[in-house]
Enzyme design. Structure first.
Site, PDB file in Angstrom:
ATOM      1  CG  HIS A  67      61.680  21.835 -47.582  1.00 32.91           C
ATOM      2  ND1 HIS A  67      60.770  21.638 -48.579  1.00 32.91           N
ATOM      3  CD2 HIS A  67      62.589  22.713 -48.054  1.00 32.91           C
ATOM      4  CE1 HIS A  67      60.934  22.460 -49.598  1.00 32.91           C
ATOM      5  NE2 HIS A  67      62.225  23.281 -49.242  1.00 32.91           N
ATOM      6  CD  GLU A  68      64.638  25.050 -45.927  1.00 33.28           C
ATOM      7  OE1 GLU A  68      65.711  24.876 -46.578  1.00 33.28           O
ATOM      8  OE2 GLU A  68      63.507  25.278 -46.063  1.00 33.28           O
ATOM      9  CG  HIS A 112      66.731  22.486 -49.919  1.00 30.65           C
ATOM     10  ND1 HIS A 112      66.596  22.238 -51.468  1.00 30.65           N
ATOM     11  CD2 HIS A 112      65.816  23.137 -49.384  1.00 30.65           C
ATOM     12  CE1 HIS A 112      65.506  22.787 -51.474  1.00 30.65           C
ATOM     13  NE2 HIS A 112      64.700  23.185 -50.558  1.00 30.65           N
TER      14      HIS A 112
END
Length: 269
Positions: A59-60, A63
């Site tokens: 997820h990170e 980003h």
């Protein structure tokens, strides 16, 4: 591009040993649950926690990778592309609290981690895409897990899950997959809420007026905490769970899978 620059970028993107350990834990615990080795409930716990942490890293990473391609060239030097959770800005928010949320309430409430130098990025659409990239990872993982569970490839009627001496209606590994899928779907839905501090707000923030953004800015650090309190103290958690169950049902996955998976996950009860 010089050799030194190429080598530096390669090192900045090299997968960290920490992430490999998480993957090894995920694979080993999956094997233990499928084979029946050791305590199956503890195996489910390890599998779900490891899978949840892997998804948080991805997820990170989404980003960070999107931000880098959008103009923030400092991302690599900060170690965000190595999938090492200890490189993130707030390890507590990014991993400790989300795992605690899962243990306490069975909800995939995400954290916040990578620090993006937004002033380096031009264009409102790019800012929105950076915020959307993380939840999209949870969507993809969640769909993949739901398809896997609905395929029935891991169902084994001869090996039903056992809880306190009673046979349950699904076997342990599909139940673990179902609970992990539940967490991914819930994380995606929660993170897309337009609440300050969550990615949903990050998606719409670039399109708000400067006056509105300045008025909301002081509340951003408390957005995730407010969501947690609301879910913990009100019936919102039950309503939200029913919404997630409705989504899993669209993929042909009965709510029995995540429910039994959560029972097995909470091995200490």
């Amino acid at each position: 591009m010089t050799f030194a620059t190429t080598q530096r970028r390669s090192e900045e993107s090299r997968i960290s040993p920490v992430f490999w350990v998480l993957l090894a834990t995920l694979g080993t615990s999956a094997w233990a649950v499928v084979s029946g080795f050791g305590n199956p409930r503890f195996g489910v716990f390890l599998f779900v926690v490891a899978g949840w942490m892997v998804s948080l890293c991805l997820h990170e990473y989404a980003h960070a990778r999107t931000a880098m391609h959008s103009g923030d060239i400092t991302i690599g030097a900060k170690g965000y592309l190595t999938l090492n959770p200890f490189k993130y800005a707030h390890a507590l928010l990014s991993f400790v609290l989300p795992v605690i949320f899962v243990i306490m309430g069975g909800i995939g409430l995400p954290g916040g981690a990578v620090y993006i130098e937004r002033h380096r990025i031009r264009g409102r659409l790019k800012h929105s895409l950076i915020s959307a990239a993380g939840p999209l990872v949870n969507v993809v993982i969640g769909i993949g897990l739901l398809v896997l569970v609905s395929s029935g490839v891991f169902d084994d009627p001869a090996k039903p899950a056992v809880l306190d001496g009673q046979e349950l209606i699904v076997s342990a590994f599909p139940a673990a997959l179902g609970f992990l899928a539940f967490l991914q779907v819930s994380a995606a839905l929660l993170n897309l809420l337009p609440v300050p501090g969550l990615d949903g707000y990050g998606i719409v923030e670039p399109w708000l007026s400067l006056k509105t953004r300045r008025a909301i800015e002081p509340f951003a650090p408390y957005g995730m905490l407010a969501v947690f309190v609301i879910f913990w103290q009100t019936a919102a958690s039950r309503w939200f769970s029913e919404l997630v169950f409705a989504i899993t049902d669209l993929f042909g996955v009965s709510k029995a899978y995540p429910v039994v998976g959560q029972f097995l996950f909470r091995f200490w009860e």
